[in-house]
Enzyme design. Structure first.
Site, PDB file in Angstrom:
ATOM      1  N   GLY A  29       6.464  -6.469  -0.586  1.00 32.50           N
ATOM      2  CA  GLY A  29       5.879  -6.466   0.825  1.00 32.50           C
ATOM      3  C   GLY A  29       6.733  -6.856   1.750  1.00 32.50           C
ATOM      4  N   SER A  30       5.940  -7.114   2.870  1.00 31.63           N
ATOM      5  CA  SER A  30       7.122  -7.580   4.054  1.00 31.63           C
ATOM      6  C   SER A  30       7.699  -9.004   4.038  1.00 31.63           C
ATOM      7  CB  SER A  30       6.133  -7.547   5.237  1.00 31.63           C
ATOM      8  OG  SER A  30       5.297  -8.558   5.404  1.00 31.63           O
TER       9      SER A  30
ATOM     10  N   LYS B 187      -3.061  -8.576  -7.253  1.00 34.10           N
ATOM     11  CA  LYS B 187      -4.149  -8.498  -5.975  1.00 34.10           C
ATOM     12  C   LYS B 187      -3.100  -7.302  -5.350  1.00 34.10           C
ATOM     13  CE  LYS B 187      -3.744  -9.661  -1.709  1.00 34.10           C
ATOM     14  NZ  LYS B 187      -3.951  -8.425  -1.360  1.00 34.10           N
ATOM     15  N   PRO B 188      -3.868  -6.123  -5.307  1.00 37.33           N
ATOM     16  CA  PRO B 188      -3.445  -4.838  -4.500  1.00 37.33           C
ATOM     17  C   PRO B 188      -3.494  -5.357  -3.196  1.00 37.33           C
ATOM     18  CG  PRO B 188      -5.405  -4.339  -5.537  1.00 37.33           C
ATOM     19  CD  PRO B 188      -5.280  -5.898  -6.054  1.00 37.33           C
TER      20      PRO B 188
ATOM     21  N   GLU C  94      10.371  -8.521  -3.271  1.00 35.94           N
ATOM     22  CA  GLU C  94      11.216  -7.361  -3.190  1.00 35.94           C
ATOM     23  C   GLU C  94      10.493  -7.018  -1.735  1.00 35.94           C
ATOM     24  OE1 GLU C  94      13.208  -5.493  -4.952  1.00 35.94           O
ATOM     25  OE2 GLU C  94      12.901  -5.723  -7.126  1.00 35.94           O
ATOM     26  N   LEU C  95      11.413  -7.335  -0.790  1.00 39.31           N
ATOM     27  CA  LEU C  95      10.867  -7.423   0.594  1.00 39.31           C
ATOM     28  C   LEU C  95      11.654  -6.014   1.250  1.00 39.31           C
ATOM     29  CD1 LEU C  95      11.642 -11.259   1.261  1.00 39.31           C
ATOM     30  CD2 LEU C  95       9.570  -9.851   0.273  1.00 39.31           C
TER      31      LEU C  95
ATOM     32  N   CYS D 144      10.362   1.669   1.891  1.00 37.47           N
ATOM     33  CA  CYS D 144      11.082   0.570   2.205  1.00 37.47           C
ATOM     34  C   CYS D 144      12.705   0.503   2.346  1.00 37.47           C
ATOM     35  CB  CYS D 144      11.181  -0.876   0.982  1.00 37.47           C
ATOM     36  SG  CYS D 144      11.595   0.125  -0.394  1.00 37.47           S
TER      37      CYS D 144
ATOM     38  N   GLU E 224      12.151  -3.544  11.245  1.00 41.08           N
ATOM     39  CA  GLU E 224      11.711  -2.743  10.503  1.00 41.08           C
ATOM     40  C   GLU E 224      10.521  -1.790  10.967  1.00 41.08           C
ATOM     41  OE1 GLU E 224       9.275  -3.684   6.778  1.00 41.08           O
ATOM     42  OE2 GLU E 224      10.396  -2.056   5.772  1.00 41.08           O
TER      43      GLU E 224
ATOM     44  N   TRP F 188       0.688  -1.355  -0.024  1.00 41.45           N
ATOM     45  CA  TRP F 188      -0.038   0.084  -0.026  1.00 41.45           C
ATOM     46  C   TRP F 188       0.723   1.170   0.105  1.00 41.45           C
ATOM     47  CZ3 TRP F 188       1.793   2.667   4.142  1.00 41.45           C
ATOM     48  CH2 TRP F 188       2.290   1.874   5.247  1.00 41.45           C
ATOM     49  N   ASN F 189       2.059   1.231   0.245  1.00 42.01           N
ATOM     50  CA  ASN F 189       2.840   2.405   0.632  1.00 42.01           C
ATOM     51  C   ASN F 189       3.028   3.457  -0.786  1.00 42.01           C
ATOM     52  OD1 ASN F 189       4.787   0.567  -0.279  1.00 42.01           O
ATOM     53  ND2 ASN F 189       6.492   1.314   0.975  1.00 42.01           N
TER      54      ASN F 189
HETATM   55  P1  NAD Z   1       2.480  -6.970   3.574  1.00 36.85           P
HETATM   56  O1  NAD Z   1       3.748  -8.152   3.337  1.00 36.85           O
HETATM   57  O2  NAD Z   1       1.654  -7.086   4.707  1.00 36.85           O
HETATM   58  O3  NAD Z   1       1.462  -7.064   2.286  1.00 36.85           O
HETATM   59  C1  NAD Z   1       1.767  -6.926   0.801  1.00 36.85           C
HETATM   60  C2  NAD Z   1       0.811  -7.662   0.159  1.00 36.85           C
HETATM   61  O4  NAD Z   1       0.673  -9.044   0.625  1.00 36.85           O
HETATM   62  C3  NAD Z   1      -0.676  -7.121   0.280  1.00 36.85           C
HETATM   63  O5  NAD Z   1      -1.235  -7.219  -0.920  1.00 36.85           O
HETATM   64  C4  NAD Z   1      -1.264  -8.320   1.157  1.00 36.85           C
HETATM   65  O6  NAD Z   1      -2.740  -8.237   1.174  1.00 36.85           O
HETATM   66  C5  NAD Z   1      -0.573  -9.303   0.648  1.00 36.85           C
HETATM   67  N1  NAD Z   1      -0.289 -10.507   1.456  1.00 36.85           N
HETATM   68  C6  NAD Z   1      -0.349 -10.752   3.062  1.00 36.85           C
HETATM   69  N2  NAD Z   1      -0.259 -11.896   3.439  1.00 36.85           N
HETATM   70  C7  NAD Z   1      -0.236 -12.663   2.384  1.00 36.85           C
HETATM   71  C8  NAD Z   1       0.004 -14.121   2.281  1.00 36.85           C
HETATM   72  N3  NAD Z   1       0.294 -14.800   3.456  1.00 36.85           N
HETATM   73  N4  NAD Z   1       0.038 -14.682   1.060  1.00 36.85           N
HETATM   74  C9  NAD Z   1       0.137 -13.673   0.349  1.00 36.85           C
HETATM   75  N5  NAD Z   1      -0.202 -12.518   0.040  1.00 36.85           N
HETATM   76  C10 NAD Z   1      -0.311 -11.982   1.314  1.00 36.85           C
HETATM   77  O7  NAD Z   1       3.124  -5.713   3.421  1.00 36.85           O
HETATM   78  P2  NAD Z   1       2.575  -4.151   3.292  1.00 36.85           P
HETATM   79  O8  NAD Z   1       2.325  -3.781   4.585  1.00 36.85           O
HETATM   80  O9  NAD Z   1       1.509  -3.998   2.440  1.00 36.85           O
HETATM   81  O10 NAD Z   1       3.782  -3.509   2.784  1.00 36.85           O
HETATM   82  C11 NAD Z   1       4.854  -2.813   3.623  1.00 36.85           C
HETATM   83  C12 NAD Z   1       6.115  -3.730   3.345  1.00 36.85           C
HETATM   84  O11 NAD Z   1       6.398  -3.855   2.005  1.00 36.85           O
HETATM   85  C13 NAD Z   1       7.342  -3.233   3.961  1.00 36.85           C
HETATM   86  O12 NAD Z   1       7.980  -4.345   4.611  1.00 36.85           O
HETATM   87  C14 NAD Z   1       8.042  -2.551   3.160  1.00 36.85           C
HETATM   88  O13 NAD Z   1       9.492  -2.452   3.396  1.00 36.85           O
HETATM   89  C15 NAD Z   1       7.954  -3.444   2.002  1.00 36.85           C
HETATM   90  N6  NAD Z   1       8.235  -2.946   0.554  1.00 36.85           N
HETATM   91  C16 NAD Z   1       9.372  -3.347  -0.032  1.00 36.85           C
HETATM   92  C17 NAD Z   1       9.641  -2.863  -1.260  1.00 36.85           C
HETATM   93  C18 NAD Z   1      10.882  -3.238  -2.198  1.00 36.85           C
HETATM   94  O14 NAD Z   1      10.935  -2.578  -3.294  1.00 36.85           O
HETATM   95  N7  NAD Z   1      11.717  -4.060  -1.459  1.00 36.85           N
HETATM   96  C19 NAD Z   1       8.991  -1.615  -1.697  1.00 36.85           C
HETATM   97  C20 NAD Z   1       7.685  -1.351  -1.063  1.00 36.85           C
HETATM   98  C21 NAD Z   1       7.244  -1.945   0.027  1.00 36.85           C
END
Ligand code: NAD
Length: 445
Positions: A202-203, A152-153, A224-225, A258, A353, A128-129
């Protein structure tokens, strides 16, 4: 699974709207359509794929420009930052598609042809960020490599995702790009479905779960975490420039970035001056909702994340961190920009983080200790050093995918966006990045 995904204004918790959440049957149906679309799209030449994408973006451009306000409302960042994200998306789509053209062309070498062929159906799961930019960065190389996409956003920003999808998919072949809404539950279903590659931003925790669930069928992964980026400030650094970078990087997007600077190690000989600069700069930031005049730190995305940031600050202060700026208590939805000093490795804020507008400064007497602490993390996304004599040698020893010397990390254009250690593997950007979304095939004729 939830029936609907609700969207809330992060600055006051009021409901903005809702979208239907996908059921397992919905996801099955979408995958079947994506398979049919990928069969047709893989037969389209690289050149034609590029033309199709360019035309889709050109047709979408006027409508895309109108998305900045919705982006601000739903995610919370101020309008200047939302406008910049929208513009980057408009520009970035065709740019990435164009750079993929060369990268994905077949090459003759060693008596064989190296080809980059489509994998099939891709699941793109985004955060979402930067809800548009992060999705776009994964979608474009995926489509150019000849795959269809099921996107899936994040459940935190479904409205801006749906608005972007509604505009852009019209210019693309039928079912080439589809959207499904949901939270982690729909994410899991998608990961376990019959997709061939998963592009995820994501995370770390979600990345681990995806990897485990993708293991039985050995699906291709691009991950990309998260990050916990360190910065080292040497005694001969331009201290004002270092302080400007440190504060800007820690507070950008309310720290929800991130590659936000999360840990700063400064030489004790210059630490006092550096802390003064940081504190003075932090005092200039204005916190508030996206449409407040002069605001540059918006709300935190949700209550869970808000509580986590406060817990990190409290834990650090309880363990004797000095609070140089900000407060321990924070208003609902917002975090007052905070500066902490004298951090230790036992503090949660040092290990995890934080993803909030907090600057954390530690002093060092020995540069070797600073390098060890900078590298003492499971994360390895970005790392920065400010200094003159020996700064490049320090940079060479930092364990991260992207390093900045007297500047931030990453480059424009065709450079990879890449994490080391547990900040990810597989990446986008550059020719090497484009190759991650295709099957490499060697044909000896
Ligand atoms: P998140 O991991 O909570 O969610 C990301 C996505 O994954 C969402 O669409 C969510 O619904 C989905 N999701 C959640 N659990 C899942 C599962 N078990 N299986 C499949 N999909 C699932 O992350 P967030 O809170 O949306 O974003 C913040 C994180 O993203 C931070 O850790 C940040 O550092 C990271 N991030 C990394 C980069 C990069 O380029 N490395 C860029 C932006 C954000």
């Amino acid at each position: 699974m939830k029936q609907n995904i609700f969207s809330f204004d992060p600055s006051n918790g009021e409901k903005l709207g809702e979208v239907p959440a996908a059921s397992s049957q919905d996801i099955d149906g979408v995958i079947q359509k994506a398979k049919a679309a990928s069969k047709a799209w893989r037969r389209v030449s690289l050149e034609e794929r590029l033309v199709t994408i360019q035309k889709a973006y050109a047709a979408a451009e006027p409508a895309l420009h109108n998305l900045a306000e919705l982006l601000s409302k739903e995610m919370g960042k101020d309008i200047r930052r939302s406008t910049s994200e929208v513009q980057g998306t408009i520009w970035g789509g065709p740019y990435m598609a164009n750079s993929a053209l060369e990268a994905l062309r077949s090459k003759n070498t060693g008596g064989a042809t190296i080809e980059y062929v489509p994998l099939g159906v891709a699941a793109i799961i985004s955060p979402w960020n930067y809800p548009l930019a992060m999705a776009n960065n994964l979608m474009m190389p995926t489509l150019m490599a000849g795959n269809s996409v099921v996107w899936k956003p994040s459940e935190e920003t479904p409205l801006i995702a749906q608005a972007f999808f509604d505009i852009i998919h019209k210019g693309l072949p039928r079912d080439l790009l589809q959207i499904v809404h949901g939270d982690g539950s729909q994410g899991k279903t998608l990961v376990e479905s019959d997709v061939n590659i998963i592009g995820f931003t994501g995370s770390q925790a979600t990345g681990r779960d995806i990897m485990a669930k993708a293991a039985p069928s050995l699906k291709r992964l691009v991950m990309e975490l998260g990050g916990n980026d360190p910065m080292i400030v040497m005694k001969d650094a331009d201290l004002q420039a270092a302080a400007r970078f440190a504060v800007a990087s820690s507070f950008e997007n309310a720290g929800q970035m991130c590659i936000s600077t999360e840990r700063i190690y400064v030489d004790e000989e210059v630490a006092e001056q550096f802390e003064q600069y940081i504190t003075a700069l932090a005092a200039q930031y204005k916190v508030g909702p996206w449409d407040m005049d002069g605001v540059n730190i918006g709300p935190i995305i949700n209550a869970k994340q808000h509580s986590k940031i406060i817990e990190h600050i409290k834990d650090a202060v309880e363990k004797n961190a000095r609070l140089l700026h900000g407060t321990i208590e924070h208003p609902d939805h917002f975090i007052t920009p905070t500066v902490l000093a004298d951090m230790t490795t036992e503090m949660r804020i040092e290990q995890e983080e934080t993803f909030g507008p907090v600057v954390c400064v530690s002093r060092f007497a020995d540069l070797e200790d600073a390098i060890s602490r900078a590298n003492d993390s499971t994360y390895g996304l970005g790392a920065v050093v400010f200094g003159n004599a020996g700064a490049h040698e320090v940079a060479d020893r930092l364990e991260a995918g992207m390093i900045g010397v007297n500047q931030g990390v990453g480059g424009g254009g065709d450079v990879p966006w890449v994490g080391a250690k547990q900040s990810g593997f597989g990446f986008h950007g550059s020719a090497e990045g484009h190759h991650q979304f295709a099957q490499v095939r060697v044909v000896s004729r």
